[in-house]
Structure formats: structure tokens, C-alpha cells
Design an enzyme around this catalytic site. Structure first.
Site, PDB file in Angstrom:
ATOM      1  NE  ARG A  95     -42.370  -6.787 -41.803  1.00 56.40           N
ATOM      2  CZ  ARG A  95     -42.216  -6.595 -43.120  1.00 56.40           C
ATOM      3  NH1 ARG A  95     -43.083  -5.877 -43.792  1.00 56.40           N
ATOM      4  NH2 ARG A  95     -41.200  -7.126 -43.763  1.00 56.40           N
ATOM      5  CG  ASP A 241     -38.286  -1.161 -45.456  1.00 47.42           C
ATOM      6  OD1 ASP A 241     -37.946  -1.445 -46.610  1.00 47.42           O
ATOM      7  OD2 ASP A 241     -39.433  -1.369 -45.019  1.00 47.42           O
ATOM      8  CG  ASN A 251     -35.759  -1.060 -50.232  1.00 51.81           C
ATOM      9  OD1 ASN A 251     -36.828  -0.798 -49.670  1.00 51.81           O
ATOM     10  ND2 ASN A 251     -35.706  -1.398 -51.501  1.00 51.81           N
TER      11      ASN A 251
HETATM   12  O1  MRU Z   1     -41.230  -6.575 -46.539  1.00 54.51           O
HETATM   13  P1  MRU Z   1     -41.914  -5.400 -47.200  1.00 54.51           P
HETATM   14  O2  MRU Z   1     -42.744  -5.806 -48.363  1.00 54.51           O
HETATM   15  O3  MRU Z   1     -42.665  -4.562 -46.194  1.00 54.51           O
HETATM   16  O4  MRU Z   1     -40.719  -4.517 -47.749  1.00 54.51           O
HETATM   17  C1  MRU Z   1     -41.044  -3.312 -48.378  1.00 54.51           C
HETATM   18  C2  MRU Z   1     -39.875  -2.580 -48.932  1.00 54.51           C
HETATM   19  O5  MRU Z   1     -38.739  -2.979 -48.795  1.00 54.51           O
HETATM   20  C3  MRU Z   1     -40.171  -1.269 -49.592  1.00 54.51           C
HETATM   21  O6  MRU Z   1     -39.246  -1.008 -50.602  1.00 54.51           O
HETATM   22  C4  MRU Z   1     -40.108  -0.125 -48.558  1.00 54.51           C
HETATM   23  O7  MRU Z   1     -40.861  -0.454 -47.427  1.00 54.51           O
HETATM   24  C5  MRU Z   1     -40.584   1.158 -49.121  1.00 54.51           C
HETATM   25  S1  MRU Z   1     -42.340   1.166 -49.467  1.00 54.51           S
HETATM   26  C6  MRU Z   1     -42.657   2.744 -50.054  1.00 54.51           C
END
Ligand code: MRU
Length: 350
Positions: A95, A241, A251
């Protein structure tokens, strides 16, 4: 240290020769653990969101790299190191947006400096991966403590996606204050946006918070403005993120909308994130890679098609909130607020 009792299952468990992973695709209907025994299975679990959330992705990838190292049959340290580098790159490709992934992988690679044998390297890699998970729990607890200090008894707080316990080692980032509030008998209510298209808010955040008896109300994403107004939301808190050197924050898609709403309603907008989510090598949010995912996430709900065949789809998984819309970035070291460029550079200057 305060201990907080709640019953959310761990998302990642190291088993020495395998990784036990909570399958977040199946929550809230089924609580099942997958046993991952190969690096390919770890890559696939991250890519398909069986594990998701920036810190949890990093922890899982670290264990995946350690697992591949334990299985390595190389005869020389040089060959072992070469395989490690290739496996690091492979896992890093699962990712693109959450920087915790490469942060954790690189931490494992760096831990091998001055290693003299393959056996020593294997021991160090497993130790480092475990350490990342142990540290993340404490980091999240500290984020929760700091976040709790900006909320008042009775506050109603909005969030998006799932930045909770299962997205980290424990507690979460944006959700950590709600677990700690329970312990301290501070009444906080959460309004969770469902988070189209993958529904992390509807499926995961509500599930987590309800198990811990935190007051949570689910809304669809397009109800946010009306809810802020009619339910008197006091603040918005989200995870992250990747945070650039100037504080711009990537995010979950929809976060930027909430930041604009917070400004419009004159309520604070907080980002809660560990230092492992900062990427000081990136000057601003325009340079953060934004993952685009499968169109079926948008054209289908639970495998049922909701849009015409052949429709064009745009499916970015994340957006970037400009730092000027962020009231504070809540880290394990405290709350950054003001000139993020300066504050972040101070944080990362030894
Ligand atoms: O696509 P995802 O579900 O991995 O996205 C997650 C998020 O955007 C969260 O807000 C971020 O990773 C923080 S988790 C503590």
C-alpha cells in the site's frame, strides 16, 4: 502506568512461526483470525484490507519481514541481506500512502547494523518487530492522554474511518481518548461517519466502541454538516496515514471535507498520530502518494452492484487536509499547534 480494561481483540499476534491476524474484512459479522505463514500472504492481507490502519499495517509488515527472514535458507550473510532488502521492497509495495509501513520495515533493516551472523540477524529482526508493537501500545496510550486533555465532560465528538484499537497495537490514535475517558469517568459521545466506500466507520469504529461501552452514534458521511449543527458537535478528531513536513495530513477520504466543516462551524479539528506517521522528507501534502483502489469498492456494496455497468469511477482512498485547517496534531510527545513547519522540524532534529 494506568491500565485500561476493555475487550477489543488484538489485530496482530506474533506466533513465532506465523502471524495471527484479525480479519477486519469480516468485522462486525465474524471475529476470525487468519494464520499467515508466508510473506505473500502478509502482502495480500495488507493489500486487501484484512489488516488496515497505518500503525497496524506497519506492525504486520514488520512481522512479515521477520517471518520471511526466519524462513531464509541463505548460506551467507550477504545473500541473507539481499533477500531481506528484496522482501522489504516487496512488502513496502502493498500500500502506498501510510508511511508507517516503510517506517517499520526500515526500522527492521536498520536494526541489523553491525550484525555478524544470520542467526543473530534473525533474532534481532524478530525482537525489533515485537518492539514496534509493544512501543505502539504505549504511544497510543499517551496520544489518548493528550487528546483527552482537550475534551470536556459531555463533549460530542465526530470522527471518520477507524483510527482505533484494531488499527494499532491497542487503544488507537483518534479513538484512544474515548477508551481513556471511560476509565476516568469522563462522558464523551462519538459520532462516527460510515466512511464510504469501505465503511471502516460503520463496520469497525462502531463495533470497537460498542464493545467498550463508549457512546457511539453512526451517521452516513453526507450527514456530517447537519449533525455538527443539530447535535452540537464540539470537535472533530481523525487519524493520519502520512503527515508532511509542513503538517499537511493524508487520512481517509472524506477527512478534508470534515476539516472544512470544522472551519465553517468554528469547532476544533484535531489529527491524532504517532511520530511514526510523520514523513519529514516530504515537504507538503501535494507530494504524498494517494492510493487509488479498485472501482468495485464504489460500484458495489457487499458484492451487489449499485451503479450502471461501464460507469467511470474515481476511487481515491485518502485525501490531504491542508495544515492551516488543523487545530492541533496530537502525538505521544504532546500537542503540536501553530507553525507546523517549525514544530515538526524541531521534533525531528536530534
Ligand atoms: O484504508 P485504511 O482503512 O487503512 O485507512 C485508515 C485510515 O485512514 C486511518 O485513519 C489511519 O490509518 C490512522 S489508523 C490509527
Amino acid at each position: 502506568m494506568a491500565t485500561t480494561k476493555f475487550t477489543i481483540p488484538r489485530s496482530v499476534i506474533w506466533k513465532d512461526e506465523s502471524i495471527s491476524l484479525l480479519n477486519q474484512q469480516k468485522i462486525p459479522h465474524v471475529t476470525e483470525y487468519l494464520e499467515l505463514t508466508t510473506i505473500e500472504a502478509v502482502w495480500e492481507a495488507i493489500q486487501t484490507l484484512k489488516v488496515r490502519g497505518a500503525p497496524a499495517i506497519g506492525i504486520t509488515a514488520a512481522y512479515g519481514l521477520a517471518l520471511s527472514a526466519l524462513q531464509d535458507q541463505s548460506n551467507s550473510l550477504e545473500a541473507f541481506q539481499l533477500n531481506l532488502k528484496q522482501n522489504r521492497d516487496y512488502l513496502a509495495s502493498s500500500r502506498p500512502t501510510a508511511v508507517n509501513l516503510v517506517w517499520a520495515l526500515d526500522r527492521l533493516v536498520t536494526s541489523l547494523v553491525e550484525t555478524k551472523s544470520i542467526n543473530e540477524a534473525k533474532t534481532k529482526l524478530v525482537h525489533e518487530a515485537i518492539q514496534i508493537q509493544v512501543e505502539d501500545e504505549e504511544v497510543c496510550r499517551l496520544i489518548g492522554e493528550h487528546a483527552l486533555s482537550v475534551f470536556n465532560d459531555g463533549d460530542r465528538i465526530m470522527t471518520i474511518c477507524n483510527a482505533g484499537s484494531i488499527a494499532t497495537a491497542k487503544y488507537g490514535t483518534a479513538l484512544a481518548p474515548f477508551y481513556l475517558a471511560k476509565e476516568k469517568n469522563k462522558a464523551l459521545s462519538v459520532f462516527a461517519c460510515e466512511t464510504r466506500p469501505v465503511f471502516q466507520g460503520a463496520r469497525l469504529t462502531t463495533w470497537e466502541l460498542m464493545q467498550a461501552d463508549v457512546d457511539v452514534t453512526l451517521i452516513t458521511d453526507n450527514m456530517a454538516a447537519h449533525t455538527i449543527k443539530s447535535k452540537k458537535i464540539s470537535a472533530i478528531i481523525v487519524g493520519a496515514d502520512r503527515i508532511a513536513a509542513n503538517g499537511d495530513t493524508a487520512n481517509k477520504i472524506g477527512t478534508f471535507n470534515l476539516a472544512l466543516l470544522a472551519k465553517s462551524f468554528n469547532i476544533p479539528f484535531y489529527v491524532a498520530a504517532p511520530l511514526s506517521t510523520f514523513d519529514p522528507s516530504i515537504s507538503d501534502g501535494n507530494k504524498i502518494p494517494i492510493e487509488e483502489r479498485n472501482p468495485e469498492e464504489v460500484t458495489e456494496v457487499n458484492g451487489v452492484r449499485i451503479a450502471p455497468e461501464g460507469v467511470k469511477v474515481f476511487n481515491p482512498a485518502f485525501d490531504v487536509t491542508p495544515s492551516e485547517l488543523i487545530t492541533g496534531i496530537i502525538t505521544e510527545k504532546g500537542i503540536l499547534s501553530g507553525d507546523y513547519q517549525v514544530l515538526i522540524s524541531e521534533l525531528f532534529t536530534l
